[in-house]
Design a protein around this motif. Sequence first.
Motif, PDB file in Angstrom:
ATOM      1  N   VAL A 108       0.834  -1.207   0.000  1.00 20.01           N
ATOM      2  CA  VAL A 108       0.000   0.000   0.000  1.00 20.01           C
ATOM      3  C   VAL A 108       0.867   1.255   0.000  1.00 20.01           C
ATOM      4  O   VAL A 108       1.798   1.399   0.807  1.00 20.01           O
ATOM      5  N   THR A 109       0.544   2.160  -0.914  1.00 14.70           N
ATOM      6  CA  THR A 109       1.197   3.451  -1.001  1.00 14.70           C
ATOM      7  C   THR A 109       0.125   4.538  -1.010  1.00 14.70           C
ATOM      8  O   THR A 109      -1.017   4.303  -1.431  1.00 14.70           O
ATOM      9  N   VAL A 110       0.513   5.723  -0.544  1.00 12.97           N
ATOM     10  CA  VAL A 110      -0.429   6.841  -0.471  1.00 12.97           C
ATOM     11  C   VAL A 110       0.256   8.066  -1.056  1.00 12.97           C
ATOM     12  O   VAL A 110       1.435   8.324  -0.785  1.00 12.97           O
ATOM     13  N   PHE A 111      -0.489   8.846  -1.847  1.00  8.68           N
ATOM     14  CA  PHE A 111       0.049  10.090  -2.375  1.00  8.68           C
ATOM     15  C   PHE A 111      -0.842  11.246  -1.933  1.00  8.68           C
ATOM     16  O   PHE A 111      -2.021  11.292  -2.251  1.00  8.68           O
ATOM     17  N   GLY A 112      -0.216  12.199  -1.156  1.00  6.24           N
ATOM     18  CA  GLY A 112      -0.952  13.373  -0.700  1.00  6.24           C
ATOM     19  C   GLY A 112      -0.846  14.490  -1.718  1.00  6.24           C
ATOM     20  O   GLY A 112      -0.190  14.340  -2.748  1.00  6.24           O
ATOM     21  N   GLY A 113      -1.492  15.565  -1.372  1.00 10.81           N
ATOM     22  CA  GLY A 113      -1.896  16.042  -0.085  1.00 10.81           C
ATOM     23  C   GLY A 113      -0.700  16.462   0.772  1.00 10.81           C
ATOM     24  O   GLY A 113       0.466  16.266   0.478  1.00 10.81           O
ATOM     25  N   GLU A 114      -1.097  17.177   1.822  1.00 11.26           N
ATOM     26  CA  GLU A 114      -0.089  17.645   2.766  1.00 11.26           C
ATOM     27  C   GLU A 114       0.205  16.584   3.814  1.00 11.26           C
ATOM     28  O   GLU A 114      -0.438  15.533   3.845  1.00 11.26           O
ATOM     29  N   HIS A 115       1.205  16.871   4.661  1.00 10.28           N
ATOM     30  CA  HIS A 115       1.799  15.800   5.460  1.00 10.28           C
ATOM     31  C   HIS A 115       0.904  15.297   6.584  1.00 10.28           C
ATOM     32  O   HIS A 115       1.153  14.227   7.142  1.00 10.28           O
ATOM     33  N   SER A 116      -0.160  16.003   6.907  1.00 10.45           N
ATOM     34  CA  SER A 116      -1.053  15.512   7.953  1.00 10.45           C
ATOM     35  C   SER A 116      -1.683  14.178   7.579  1.00 10.45           C
ATOM     36  O   SER A 116      -2.080  13.408   8.466  1.00 10.45           O
ATOM     37  N   ILE A 117      -1.753  13.852   6.298  1.00  4.27           N
ATOM     38  CA  ILE A 117      -2.334  12.563   5.902  1.00  4.27           C
ATOM     39  C   ILE A 117      -1.540  11.397   6.465  1.00  4.27           C
ATOM     40  O   ILE A 117      -2.091  10.318   6.699  1.00  4.27           O
TER      41      ILE A 117
ATOM     42  N   PHE B   5      15.736  -0.215   0.559  1.00  2.00           N
ATOM     43  CA  PHE B   5      14.901  -1.281   0.002  1.00  2.00           C
ATOM     44  C   PHE B   5      15.651  -2.605  -0.076  1.00  2.00           C
ATOM     45  O   PHE B   5      15.052  -3.673   0.110  1.00  2.00           O
ATOM     46  N   GLU B   6      16.944  -2.567  -0.343  1.00  2.00           N
ATOM     47  CA  GLU B   6      17.718  -3.807  -0.441  1.00  2.00           C
ATOM     48  C   GLU B   6      17.963  -4.439   0.917  1.00  2.00           C
ATOM     49  O   GLU B   6      17.956  -5.669   1.047  1.00  2.00           O
ATOM     50  N   GLN B   7      18.173  -3.612   1.934  1.00  4.32           N
ATOM     51  CA  GLN B   7      18.597  -4.131   3.228  1.00  4.32           C
ATOM     52  C   GLN B   7      17.462  -4.314   4.229  1.00  4.32           C
ATOM     53  O   GLN B   7      17.628  -5.003   5.238  1.00  4.32           O
ATOM     54  N   LYS B   8      16.324  -3.689   3.973  1.00  2.66           N
ATOM     55  CA  LYS B   8      15.208  -3.759   4.910  1.00  2.66           C
ATOM     56  C   LYS B   8      13.939  -4.187   4.188  1.00  2.66           C
ATOM     57  O   LYS B   8      13.862  -4.175   2.957  1.00  2.66           O
ATOM     58  N   ASN B   9      12.928  -4.552   4.963  1.00  2.00           N
ATOM     59  CA  ASN B   9      11.628  -4.911   4.413  1.00  2.00           C
ATOM     60  C   ASN B   9      10.740  -3.670   4.445  1.00  2.00           C
ATOM     61  O   ASN B   9      10.107  -3.380   5.453  1.00  2.00           O
ATOM     62  N   VAL B  10      10.738  -2.931   3.352  1.00  6.25           N
ATOM     63  CA  VAL B  10       9.877  -1.748   3.275  1.00  6.25           C
ATOM     64  C   VAL B  10       8.446  -2.228   3.068  1.00  6.25           C
ATOM     65  O   VAL B  10       8.133  -2.889   2.076  1.00  6.25           O
ATOM     66  N   VAL B  11       7.574  -1.920   4.017  1.00  9.78           N
ATOM     67  CA  VAL B  11       6.213  -2.467   4.003  1.00  9.78           C
ATOM     68  C   VAL B  11       5.219  -1.545   3.304  1.00  9.78           C
ATOM     69  O   VAL B  11       4.080  -1.935   3.035  1.00  9.78           O
ATOM     70  N   GLY B  12       5.629  -0.315   3.013  1.00 12.77           N
ATOM     71  CA  GLY B  12       4.772   0.637   2.327  1.00 12.77           C
ATOM     72  C   GLY B  12       5.406   2.009   2.394  1.00 12.77           C
ATOM     73  O   GLY B  12       6.424   2.211   3.062  1.00 12.77           O
ATOM     74  N   PHE B  13       4.814   2.971   1.680  1.00 20.29           N
ATOM     75  CA  PHE B  13       5.322   4.337   1.776  1.00 20.29           C
ATOM     76  C   PHE B  13       4.247   5.327   1.370  1.00 20.29           C
ATOM     77  O   PHE B  13       3.258   4.976   0.707  1.00 20.29           O
ATOM     78  N   ASP B  14       4.431   6.561   1.822  1.00 18.97           N
ATOM     79  CA  ASP B  14       3.624   7.645   1.289  1.00 18.97           C
ATOM     80  C   ASP B  14       4.529   8.758   0.795  1.00 18.97           C
ATOM     81  O   ASP B  14       5.715   8.825   1.135  1.00 18.97           O
ATOM     82  N   MET B  15       3.967   9.610  -0.055  1.00 17.35           N
ATOM     83  CA  MET B  15       4.685  10.757  -0.601  1.00 17.35           C
ATOM     84  C   MET B  15       3.738  11.954  -0.523  1.00 17.35           C
ATOM     85  O   MET B  15       2.559  11.844  -0.896  1.00 17.35           O
ATOM     86  N   VAL B  16       4.260  13.084  -0.022  1.00 18.43           N
ATOM     87  CA  VAL B  16       3.387  14.220   0.269  1.00 18.43           C
ATOM     88  C   VAL B  16       4.020  15.544  -0.158  1.00 18.43           C
ATOM     89  O   VAL B  16       5.211  15.612  -0.458  1.00 18.43           O
ATOM     90  N   GLU B  17       3.172  16.577  -0.155  1.00 19.24           N
ATOM     91  CA  GLU B  17       3.582  17.984  -0.280  1.00 19.24           C
ATOM     92  C   GLU B  17       4.032  18.394  -1.677  1.00 19.24           C
ATOM     93  O   GLU B  17       4.815  19.339  -1.819  1.00 19.24           O
TER      94      GLU B  17
ATOM     95  N   PHE C  85       8.461   1.652   7.204  1.00 22.33           N
ATOM     96  CA  PHE C  85       7.512   2.454   6.436  1.00 22.33           C
ATOM     97  C   PHE C  85       8.169   3.797   6.153  1.00 22.33           C
ATOM     98  O   PHE C  85       8.696   4.443   7.064  1.00 22.33           O
ATOM     99  N   ILE C  86       8.152   4.225   4.889  1.00 19.67           N
ATOM    100  CA  ILE C  86       8.788   5.481   4.496  1.00 19.67           C
ATOM    101  C   ILE C  86       7.725   6.549   4.289  1.00 19.67           C
ATOM    102  O   ILE C  86       6.772   6.340   3.528  1.00 19.67           O
ATOM    103  N   THR C  87       7.876   7.672   4.975  1.00 18.88           N
ATOM    104  CA  THR C  87       7.053   8.838   4.668  1.00 18.88           C
ATOM    105  C   THR C  87       7.967   9.892   4.066  1.00 18.88           C
ATOM    106  O   THR C  87       8.901  10.369   4.704  1.00 18.88           O
ATOM    107  N   PHE C  88       7.720  10.206   2.810  1.00 17.78           N
ATOM    108  CA  PHE C  88       8.617  11.051   2.024  1.00 17.78           C
ATOM    109  C   PHE C  88       7.932  12.379   1.722  1.00 17.78           C
ATOM    110  O   PHE C  88       7.017  12.441   0.908  1.00 17.78           O
TER     111      PHE C  88
END
Length: 313
Positions: A102-111, A244-256, A207-210
């Motif tokens: 699951v990935t999410v694209f904002g919107g501002e960072h409050s999401i 991504f190579e060294q860890k299990n990234v379970v999802g991410f969002d991108m905002v702003e 989980f990455i919030t970018f």
Amino acid sequence: MNTSKTYAGIPNEYGNLSTSKIVIIPVPYDGTSTWQKGADKGPKAFLNASENMELYDIETDSEVYKEGVFLAEAITENASPEAMVDVVHDVTKKFINRNKFVTVFGGEHSISIGTIRAFNECFNNLTVLHIDAHADLRKEYEGTKCNHACAVYEANSTTNLVQVGIRSMDISEKREMNLDKVFFAHDMAVNEDWMEDVIDQLTDNVFITFDLDALDPSIMPSTGTPEPGGLFYYETLEFLKQVFEQKNVVGFDMVELCPNENDKSSDFLAAKLFYKMLSYKFASNDDTYDNGDDDVEENPFSKLSKFKNDDDF
């Protein structure tokens, strides 16, 4: 936003929910931003730019869209910041429950308050990797705890929060920080080993919030609060690739993303960076849904007792 369209214009066969491994949830919300408005237009600009990029990734020699990418209906709840966060949380959790990336694209960072809450309920020992120019550690701002300035305040106490690229904050936020897990931009500029140092602070599930304002405004001017001294494109890719190579990234969002009608380069950068992250995920490891509990093999969502079945879809 017309969700009859597919992400990046991919063929319909790759855009079905039942067969897609990836879900993108657009959240065109801009209710709490305090300077430049326009992040609510970010998802549409991102999707438009995505339709104009090549879908073969040279570096990973892959076409990640063939894993299947479902473009979910946009979340348009805007009655209050709290209501928006609740809906983002619920929708994100339902798609995680379907074993989607699951990935999410904002919107501002409050999401991200809602997305992080959902992922933390679903994955054990979660690290939130917060890539941003701003600390976003205020407990409350302008009368709400669901302000963009509070985006990772909750995550700071409920997850392993690691912050990267920070170069703007209020002195009150320093009291909330775990300084061992905060990588300030001015230190990163003179530390050749900052990427390894960050990765050392991460748990297995990430989980990455970018926030796009983590990037330098010379390459990402179209954001709500552009701050000088940010990350550049190839160092960002190198860092993300290692994560991504060294860890299990379970999802991410991108905002702003705050699009500018007269300059589409930022929209295209966001589209390419998002696709790169998907490419790194599916090129680097197949262990997408391990929640870190060795005793559980079949159900990676055992940490959350209130999951429902797929009946909501």
